[in-house]
Design an enzyme around this catalytic site. Structure first.
Site, PDB file in Angstrom:
ATOM      1  N   GLY A 195     -27.789 -36.458 -12.226  1.00 39.33           N
ATOM      2  CA  GLY A 195     -27.184 -35.242 -11.377  1.00 39.33           C
ATOM      3  C   GLY A 195     -27.771 -33.800 -11.903  1.00 39.33           C
ATOM      4  O   GLY A 195     -27.803 -33.418 -13.123  1.00 39.33           O
ATOM      5  N   LEU A 215     -21.941 -33.985 -16.206  1.00 38.33           N
ATOM      6  CA  LEU A 215     -23.205 -33.493 -15.543  1.00 38.33           C
ATOM      7  C   LEU A 215     -24.100 -32.319 -16.309  1.00 38.33           C
ATOM      8  O   LEU A 215     -24.691 -31.596 -15.807  1.00 38.33           O
ATOM      9  CB  LEU A 215     -22.840 -33.375 -14.176  1.00 38.33           C
ATOM     10  CG  LEU A 215     -22.494 -34.263 -13.188  1.00 38.33           C
ATOM     11  CD1 LEU A 215     -21.791 -33.923 -11.973  1.00 38.33           C
ATOM     12  CD2 LEU A 215     -24.035 -35.084 -12.688  1.00 38.33           C
ATOM     13  N   CYS A 246     -18.441 -34.314  -8.011  1.00 41.09           N
ATOM     14  CA  CYS A 246     -18.106 -33.269  -8.881  1.00 41.09           C
ATOM     15  C   CYS A 246     -16.995 -32.297  -8.521  1.00 41.09           C
ATOM     16  O   CYS A 246     -16.476 -32.211  -7.677  1.00 41.09           O
ATOM     17  CB  CYS A 246     -19.425 -32.102  -8.485  1.00 41.09           C
ATOM     18  SG  CYS A 246     -21.031 -32.901  -8.508  1.00 41.09           S
ATOM     19  N   ILE A 281     -20.224 -47.871  -6.011  1.00 43.96           N
ATOM     20  CA  ILE A 281     -19.209 -46.842  -6.524  1.00 43.96           C
ATOM     21  C   ILE A 281     -19.715 -45.883  -7.571  1.00 43.96           C
ATOM     22  O   ILE A 281     -20.213 -46.490  -8.501  1.00 43.96           O
ATOM     23  CB  ILE A 281     -17.652 -47.323  -6.658  1.00 43.96           C
ATOM     24  CG1 ILE A 281     -17.931 -48.586  -7.915  1.00 43.96           C
ATOM     25  CG2 ILE A 281     -17.216 -48.241  -5.351  1.00 43.96           C
ATOM     26  CD1 ILE A 281     -16.455 -48.965  -8.147  1.00 43.96           C
ATOM     27  N   ASN A 282     -19.152 -44.672  -7.797  1.00 44.18           N
ATOM     28  CA  ASN A 282     -19.085 -44.022  -8.844  1.00 44.18           C
ATOM     29  C   ASN A 282     -18.252 -44.822  -9.903  1.00 44.18           C
ATOM     30  O   ASN A 282     -17.476 -45.501  -9.653  1.00 44.18           O
ATOM     31  CB  ASN A 282     -18.719 -42.479  -8.523  1.00 44.18           C
ATOM     32  CG  ASN A 282     -19.473 -41.643  -9.415  1.00 44.18           C
ATOM     33  OD1 ASN A 282     -19.763 -41.851 -10.739  1.00 44.18           O
ATOM     34  ND2 ASN A 282     -19.674 -40.317  -9.084  1.00 44.18           N
ATOM     35  N   GLY A 297     -22.196 -50.780  -9.698  1.00 45.73           N
ATOM     36  CA  GLY A 297     -20.730 -51.026 -10.500  1.00 45.73           C
ATOM     37  C   GLY A 297     -20.873 -52.165 -11.282  1.00 45.73           C
ATOM     38  O   GLY A 297     -20.716 -53.219 -10.839  1.00 45.73           O
ATOM     39  N   GLY A 298     -21.026 -51.873 -12.395  1.00 40.65           N
ATOM     40  CA  GLY A 298     -20.957 -53.187 -13.286  1.00 40.65           C
ATOM     41  C   GLY A 298     -22.199 -54.061 -13.222  1.00 40.65           C
ATOM     42  O   GLY A 298     -21.891 -55.496 -13.627  1.00 40.65           O
TER      43      GLY A 298
END
Lengths: 273, 307, 307, 273
Positions: free
Chosen positions: B48, B75, B136, B195-196, B247-248
């Site tokens: 980012g 970030l 953020c 997902i984040n 995700g993983g």
């Protein structure tokens, strides 16, 4: 940041994995390309098989890389689950590592003697530094600190004593040992041995590795003596090669560097210890 | 027996579905010693970057947990100009080697998102597209995530959308993915990444303090995979946009689950730290799997779970 | 050096903070071969029980994941009358041995919650209190959870609250815990238990089907612990109620994190399967920890994280 | 449900852990209290150390419990990560298990010969059943199926053949082997050997353990012959002692039983196979 640091994935084979002091093991691995390319003060990141719930590799510095034999020697402390798993690896077992990683020790540009200072498991990279200096014909003294005699990696101390004599100095090398309880060498912290050495003998630089309080103490003494000081730092690491930015080191000028890429060896004045 | 592995992630043409999660793959160059990134991956997503440099969070930024890690990098980035100066040539070359390059946009306010997008437009003509990180912290709102609600997420998208004609993806936080996904689709998002990391807390019970420098930090790794697959599936039911499943993902099986749940592409994240070859292995494995499944194109498997 | 370990969980007096998560501890009796449950734990929470018997979900109900399991038992239960007939004598004895007994109430509609509560009131005078499971599928609303929104959760609480004067806890799903917690507090909940399992999806990529008999199922175990601690912390900031922290507690350290984050009590769940002595070990460890922390009462450590 | 089944936690020591057929190991553990209390058809749930990412124990049935020696014999197939980890356990290693768990085989109430049927790793609990019958003076024949000769646990077949002769039958025991490819015994599935035996000889009951399709086939043959049939089922298990309700078995009358508590041995007519 050094984006040209490009570690590779190497398979290694355990040759020796033996206890050498209390909670301290000496690991000799066969990894020919690594042995050829790794520089003093750099590190590698080992995958230790067995427990998939621990997803990170274990970053370790080394004490000796033998390009001819294709082997690298690491001395490590068993401090947690991961290093306990490493201590259980048997000769012949294989795994992988990433490396060489990071920015290592630099041979001082000015001629003259270096004072090496190691605390606890800071000793292995200091041994690598000593080999680097000896190969470059630079003289050194050393102070090696340990909690007590049982935790002292004596073979390492002997190595420092036995390395090729200085070519530029006519006086004998001094290698001093300190222990917190006085069970070996001088009783006290390394700084108590460093301070009189700095007063008595002439150095062009210090190079130190050990716990943070020790590094702060050594850096203060170097500063008082107006000598440059390289320090090798330890951080919990995500990747070990600049991908995740998790191993930040606060810079004296503000902002952060990455231990795995810009370090682990830094100029003590550039970082907040 | 050869399967067409190419996918179109909202206008970003990828030779195969394998992307990398922002913040886990450096900016690609760090992996060139491990494999030929340009010849292997469908895309990479860079770290980012904001209009101006950010220092990121203090140390410690990392904790290890069961089958997971937590991070609070915050970030850290050199700003768009610094990023382009340092990585632009490499990333342009990466794109020429056939790997799409997705630049991630960060901001603490709508103005910062707008400014970063404008700077990327001006300085990074080689970018294949953008991913807007709406997790953020919003400085004006006391640090809550910029895109925490459907309305707030839509506002970020409304700010960025007019400023570029290149594909815009949104990196979604792990909550309300159906509602927020619909809001983002309505504002013209080309694709969604999810997902984040999942906000989590790890305490040192002796000192009573957080094990990281922030009270909470983001959980990632195999521990969250099944949660992420469920959210991708929920989002896929709700929107008519291509998804990038994150995700993983540590193996091709993990990636295949994401595809079956509805992801057009997948990003390998934390596994890049554990095994720097992970993304390359995922790409190989997905191709074998697609062949075994007897499809002509991997796209036939997108959302093909029989539930 | 003896620490007072007793806590008050919304009117339920517990000799120590250790409870068990519903559905992971049978109804207590299954663990009597492992240790003296009545002499060891602060409370147990029984399996969810509805007014009438439920069959539960088809097999398979279980999948193993990294540091976690997924289950879709679907609250198989013999109804309140059957439950009391089978376990009432044991549970009454358990309470007499000094271990609080929390009965969990399940329902597919407001009417079912009400009926189950009335039956418990009538048939289980020995119950120390109740825990309302608001994650049960709402049959009338196509299977969404009964308490998925603050308004819906409040409605369940409004239904149950007038029917008993005993303490009522609510078992919360892992989302919006601050908002839903506030809504439940407003409706007279005595304490909140969180978190329930996290909805997740695991697919067999060869058959393209779910590894369980349902498309999604609940993730539990060490993998979710740090997420659960974060949610307990968020909820503790939002409400003025005692909390029972649940989620991946496998050791006394995990339980201590929950207490520092704001939990008055903790429930050991999935760890009971891995190590049937887990809850007993947690109780021992917490007492040692409290002594090391130098407090007179464990309650001094509730919410004592320094963040 | 049998709430009076109250397994305990036992420490065990590995005495022997040896390959006995392809992907098949024989494990002998020392666990004196378990050896004294476990009944044929019951099972135990083993903690196999090493990989914390796998949080469940491994449920295994047993073939022989020797109360005098304090040992229990288990024969298991290496089918996944957990059993591979178990196969790596060395003699002398310790861990824990929960048990005895579940409801085992029942000696038939009516006098007469039993037909035992085992498929693949269904053999160990069938050996335990045979020992139980032999001790009760009940006669039996047996059919043992395997994929091929390499996967056949021959020592188990020999045990069935060598057990104390029937006290109530004057005719010799028959122990037949079938393999899918004919590399040992009769070519075909166990049902192809069961069917003629049922036609030829008189039995009071069948007792079977093996894969689900085999159990369905055996239960159908028993039904056609109007004989009761006990089946031992396998399920992925959470706890192994009735705490989590994850190992449900569909009942013919509707609803579910729990494999770990109501089973693993069921009357074939009561469950949906």
């Amino acid at each position: 940041m050094q984006d040209d640091v490009r570690p590779a994935l190497h398979e290694f084979v355990v040759k020796v994995n033996e206890p050498v002091a209390q909670d301290t093991y000496r690991l000799l691995i066969e990894a020919p390309e690594l042995a050829r390319t790794i520089a003093a003060g750099q590190f590698m990141n080992l995958q230790v098989p067995g427990d998939a719930s621990h997803i990170l590799r274990i970053p370790l510095s080394f004490s000796c890389a033998d390009a001819a034999a294709g082997t690298v020697e690491l001395v490590y402390a068993v401090v947690g689950e991961g290093t306990a798993r490493l201590a259980a690896m048997a000769p012949g077992q294989r795994s992988t590592l990433t490396g060489p990683s990071g920015t290592g020790w630099r041979v001082p540009e000015q001629p003259g003697r270096v004072l090496l200072v190691a605390g606890g498991v800071g000793l292995p990279p200091v041994i690598a530094a000593a080999r680097m200096l000896a190969a470059a014909g630079v003289g050194f003294d050393a102070v090696v600190g340990a909690r007590d005699a049982a935790h002292l990696y004596e073979r390492g101390v002997d190595e420092l004593r036995g390395m090729a004599p200085d070519q530029l100095c006519d006086c004998a090398r001094r290698v001093l040992v300190t222990t917190d309880d006085g069970s070996a060498g001088i009783r006290g912290f390394v700084t108590q041995a460093v301070e009189p050495l700095l007063a008595e003998r002439t150095y062009v630089q210090l190079m130190a590795c050990g716990p943070a309080p020790m590094l702060r103490g050594v850096a203060e003494l170097a500063d008082a003596a107006q000598l440059p000081c390289q320090v090798s730092l330890e951080r919990l690491m995500g990747c070990g090669f600049g991908a995740c930015s998790c191993c930040n080191v606060e810079l004296a000028a503000g902002g952060y560097a990455l231990c795995c890429q810009d370090g682990p060896v830094f100029d003590a004045k550039e970082v907040v210890l | 027996m050869s399967v067409n592995m190419a996918v179109d992630l909202g206008g970003i043409a990828m030779r195969n579905p394998v992307n990398t999660a922002s913040g886990t793959f450096g900016n690609g160059v760090q992996f060139e010693g491990f494999y030929d990134v340009g010849a292997t991956l469908g895309a990479i997503t860079c770290k980012g970057v904001a209009a101006q440099p950010w220092d990121g969070n203090p140390a410690p930024r990392l904790a290890e947990l069961p089958s997971a890690i937590m991070n609070s990098v915050g970030l850290q980035n050199p700003g768009v100009a610094g990023f382009v100066e340092r990585y632009g040539a490499y990333l342009q070359g990466l794109r020429e080697r056939g790997c799409a390059v997705i630049c991630q946009i960060a901001g603490h306010s709508l103005e910062e998102y707008a400014r970063a997008t404008e700077l990327f437009e001006e300085l990074a003509p080689w970018a294949s597209g953008f991913e807007v990180n709406i997790s953020c912290p919003n400085i004006a709102a006391g640090g809550a995530a910029m895109g925490a609600t459907p309305a707030a997420a839509a506002e970020v998208m409304r700010t960025v959308r007019p400023l570029t004609s290149r594909p815009v993806l949104v990196k979604m936080a792990p909550h309300d993915v159906a509602e927020i996904g619909r809001a983002l689709q309505a504002e013209g998002a080309d694709a969604l990444s999810l997902i984040n990391t999942i906000p989590a807390m790890a305490l040192d019970v002796r000192t009573r303090r957080s094990r990281l420098a922030r009270p909470t930090a983001g959980l990632s790794g195999p521990a969250i995979h099944a949660i992420a697959v469920r959210m991708v599936w929920e989002c896929a039911q709700a929107v008519d946009l291509p998804l990038c499943g994150i995700g993983g993902i540590a193996s091709w099986e993990d990636a295949a689950e994401m595809i079956l749940a509805g992801a057009t592409a997948v990003s390998v994240g934390t596994a890049n730290l554990t095994d720097p070859l992970a993304a390359a292995h995922v790409a190989e494995g997905l191709e074998r799997w697609a062949a075994e499944q007897g499809v002509d194109s991997i796209t036939e498997l997108v959302g093909a779970a029989e539930l």
